[in-house]
Design a protein around this motif. Structure first.
Motif, PDB file in Angstrom:
ATOM      1  N   LEU A 102       0.859  -1.177   0.000  1.00 39.69           N
ATOM      2  CA  LEU A 102       0.000   0.000   0.000  1.00 39.69           C
ATOM      3  C   LEU A 102       0.896   1.230   0.000  1.00 39.69           C
ATOM      4  O   LEU A 102       1.599   1.488   0.978  1.00 39.69           O
ATOM      5  CB  LEU A 102      -0.921  -0.010   1.226  1.00 39.69           C
ATOM      6  N   CYS A 103       0.884   1.951  -1.105  1.00 37.28           N
ATOM      7  CA  CYS A 103       1.705   3.151  -1.251  1.00 37.28           C
ATOM      8  C   CYS A 103       0.826   4.382  -1.085  1.00 37.28           C
ATOM      9  O   CYS A 103      -0.083   4.615  -1.885  1.00 37.28           O
ATOM     10  CB  CYS A 103       2.384   3.164  -2.624  1.00 37.28           C
ATOM     11  N   ILE A 104       1.111   5.156  -0.063  1.00 34.39           N
ATOM     12  CA  ILE A 104       0.367   6.388   0.195  1.00 34.39           C
ATOM     13  C   ILE A 104       1.073   7.506  -0.554  1.00 34.39           C
ATOM     14  O   ILE A 104       2.182   7.906  -0.205  1.00 34.39           O
ATOM     15  CB  ILE A 104       0.308   6.681   1.706  1.00 34.39           C
ATOM     16  N   ASP A 105       0.430   7.970  -1.628  1.00 33.17           N
ATOM     17  CA  ASP A 105       1.045   8.954  -2.525  1.00 33.17           C
ATOM     18  C   ASP A 105       0.365  10.301  -2.360  1.00 33.17           C
ATOM     19  O   ASP A 105      -0.706  10.549  -2.897  1.00 33.17           O
ATOM     20  CB  ASP A 105       0.931   8.457  -3.970  1.00 33.17           C
ATOM     21  N   ALA A 123       5.332  11.229 -12.339  1.00 34.97           N
ATOM     22  CA  ALA A 123       5.728   9.825 -12.197  1.00 34.97           C
ATOM     23  C   ALA A 123       4.521   9.030 -11.691  1.00 34.97           C
ATOM     24  O   ALA A 123       3.897   9.399 -10.705  1.00 34.97           O
ATOM     25  CB  ALA A 123       6.895   9.683 -11.231  1.00 34.97           C
ATOM     26  N   ASP A 124       4.184   7.946 -12.372  1.00 31.30           N
ATOM     27  CA  ASP A 124       2.997   7.149 -12.066  1.00 31.30           C
ATOM     28  C   ASP A 124       3.427   5.828 -11.435  1.00 31.30           C
ATOM     29  O   ASP A 124       3.845   4.899 -12.140  1.00 31.30           O
ATOM     30  CB  ASP A 124       2.212   6.910 -13.357  1.00 31.30           C
ATOM     31  N   LEU A 125       3.331   5.737 -10.117  1.00 28.34           N
ATOM     32  CA  LEU A 125       3.796   4.545  -9.421  1.00 28.34           C
ATOM     33  C   LEU A 125       2.954   3.308  -9.727  1.00 28.34           C
ATOM     34  O   LEU A 125       3.469   2.191  -9.710  1.00 28.34           O
ATOM     35  CB  LEU A 125       3.852   4.800  -7.911  1.00 28.34           C
ATOM     36  N   ALA A 135       0.850  -8.037 -11.171  1.00 29.31           N
ATOM     37  CA  ALA A 135      -0.386  -8.259 -11.931  1.00 29.31           C
ATOM     38  C   ALA A 135      -1.541  -7.383 -11.446  1.00 29.31           C
ATOM     39  O   ALA A 135      -2.317  -6.880 -12.246  1.00 29.31           O
ATOM     40  CB  ALA A 135      -0.785  -9.729 -11.868  1.00 29.31           C
ATOM     41  N   THR A 136      -1.669  -7.217 -10.147  1.00 31.09           N
ATOM     42  CA  THR A 136      -2.718  -6.355  -9.608  1.00 31.09           C
ATOM     43  C   THR A 136      -2.070  -5.076  -9.112  1.00 31.09           C
ATOM     44  O   THR A 136      -1.417  -5.067  -8.065  1.00 31.09           O
ATOM     45  CB  THR A 136      -3.480  -7.047  -8.459  1.00 31.09           C
ATOM     46  N   ALA A 137      -2.222  -4.022  -9.896  1.00 30.27           N
ATOM     47  CA  ALA A 137      -1.684  -2.707  -9.549  1.00 30.27           C
ATOM     48  C   ALA A 137      -2.770  -1.692  -9.869  1.00 30.27           C
ATOM     49  O   ALA A 137      -3.180  -1.570 -11.028  1.00 30.27           O
ATOM     50  CB  ALA A 137      -0.414  -2.417 -10.336  1.00 30.27           C
ATOM     51  N   LEU A 138      -3.248  -1.007  -8.852  1.00 31.06           N
ATOM     52  CA  LEU A 138      -4.333  -0.060  -9.083  1.00 31.06           C
ATOM     53  C   LEU A 138      -4.174   1.172  -8.212  1.00 31.06           C
ATOM     54  O   LEU A 138      -3.435   1.164  -7.232  1.00 31.06           O
ATOM     55  CB  LEU A 138      -5.687  -0.737  -8.848  1.00 31.06           C
ATOM     56  N   THR A 139      -4.898   2.213  -8.613  1.00 31.05           N
ATOM     57  CA  THR A 139      -4.918   3.472  -7.875  1.00 31.05           C
ATOM     58  C   THR A 139      -6.285   3.679  -7.261  1.00 31.05           C
ATOM     59  O   THR A 139      -7.305   3.468  -7.910  1.00 31.05           O
ATOM     60  CB  THR A 139      -4.587   4.657  -8.806  1.00 31.05           C
ATOM     61  N   VAL A 140      -6.295   4.102  -6.007  1.00 32.46           N
ATOM     62  CA  VAL A 140      -7.504   4.530  -5.319  1.00 32.46           C
ATOM     63  C   VAL A 140      -7.385   6.036  -5.151  1.00 32.46           C
ATOM     64  O   VAL A 140      -6.494   6.518  -4.451  1.00 32.46           O
ATOM     65  CB  VAL A 140      -7.645   3.833  -3.944  1.00 32.46           C
ATOM     66  N   ALA A 141      -8.283   6.766  -5.835  1.00 29.13           N
ATOM     67  CA  ALA A 141      -8.204   8.223  -5.811  1.00 29.13           C
ATOM     68  C   ALA A 141      -9.531   8.872  -5.437  1.00 29.13           C
ATOM     69  O   ALA A 141      -9.657  10.093  -5.505  1.00 29.13           O
ATOM     70  CB  ALA A 141      -7.732   8.750  -7.170  1.00 29.13           C
ATOM     71  N   SER A 142     -10.521   8.067  -5.067  1.00 27.57           N
ATOM     72  CA  SER A 142     -11.821   8.613  -4.673  1.00 27.57           C
ATOM     73  C   SER A 142     -12.499   7.641  -3.721  1.00 27.57           C
ATOM     74  O   SER A 142     -12.138   6.461  -3.646  1.00 27.57           O
ATOM     75  CB  SER A 142     -12.707   8.831  -5.908  1.00 27.57           C
TER      76      SER A 142
END
Length: 195
Positions: A102-105, A123-125, A135-142
């Motif tokens: 879990l990366c807090i960006d 830069a898009d981590l 394989a599972t890489a996603l962004t939570v932004a809302s």
């Protein structure tokens, strides 16, 4: 990179991490350590790496490989991941199913004056993690994406990377043990098989 204005750091993390007590948690330094200590109430299952920037993913990977019977969660920040991007590639090659990252960006180095990190310049981590082979890489932004992020982090069948995109906020310190020997002892106790 897109950031969220409707997510608050502490409440978003509490919603994303399904059950902190069932996991072995490795945190990066600074605000990530505060976050992990808050989630676990500085519990014995937390190994906070306070003072070794860039090491959290590598330590979490080693732990996941050594203990495939346990769910391992790394909680770290964008600055730390940027410092050791190679750890994502190594994690992808090893691909332990029991490891979630879990990366807090928030786009800044929060404890040193909120200087902009590379993610605030594009830069898009998540793309980097996917490009490394996770394989599972996603962004939570809302807030609408929290459930998807929670499900991904709770899935112990594959290596997972979730980037929590937030607006910068002042750090919210939370007390945690910084005595290395004491942390090692209590974490070793948390690693012991149930009797």
């Amino acid at each position: 990179m897109p950031r969220s204005s409707d997510l608050r750091r502490t409440s978003a993390l509490a919603e994303l991490v399904d059950d902190p007590a069932r996991r072995l948690i490795v945190s990066g330094l600074g605000t990530a350590a505060f976050d992990a200590a808050r989630l676990t109430d500085d519990g014995g299952n937390l190994f906070a790496i306070d003072g070794a920037m860039g090491a959290a993913v590598s330590v979490g990977l080693g732990l996941a490989l050594a203990r495939p019977d346990r769910s391992v969660l790394v909680i770290t920040g964008d600055g730390e991941v940027l410092m050791n991007v190679g750890a994502l590639a190594t994690a992808a090659v090893q691909a332990p199913a029991n490891l979630s990252i879990l990366c807090i960006d928030n786009g800044v180095w929060g404890l040193t004056g909120a200087q902009a990190t590379h993610t605030s310049h594009g830069a898009d981590l998540t793309a980097i993690a996917a490009g490394c082979g996770i394989a599972t890489a996603l962004t939570v932004a809302s807030s609408e994406e929290l459930a998807q992020g929670r499900a991904a982090l709770a899935d112990d069948t594959q290596l997972t990377f979730v980037r929590l995109a937030l607006e910068p906020e002042p750090p919210e310190p939370y007390p945690f043990d910084r005595d290395g020997a004491a942390i090692r002892r209590r974490f070793r106790d948390a690693l012991a098989p149930a009797r």
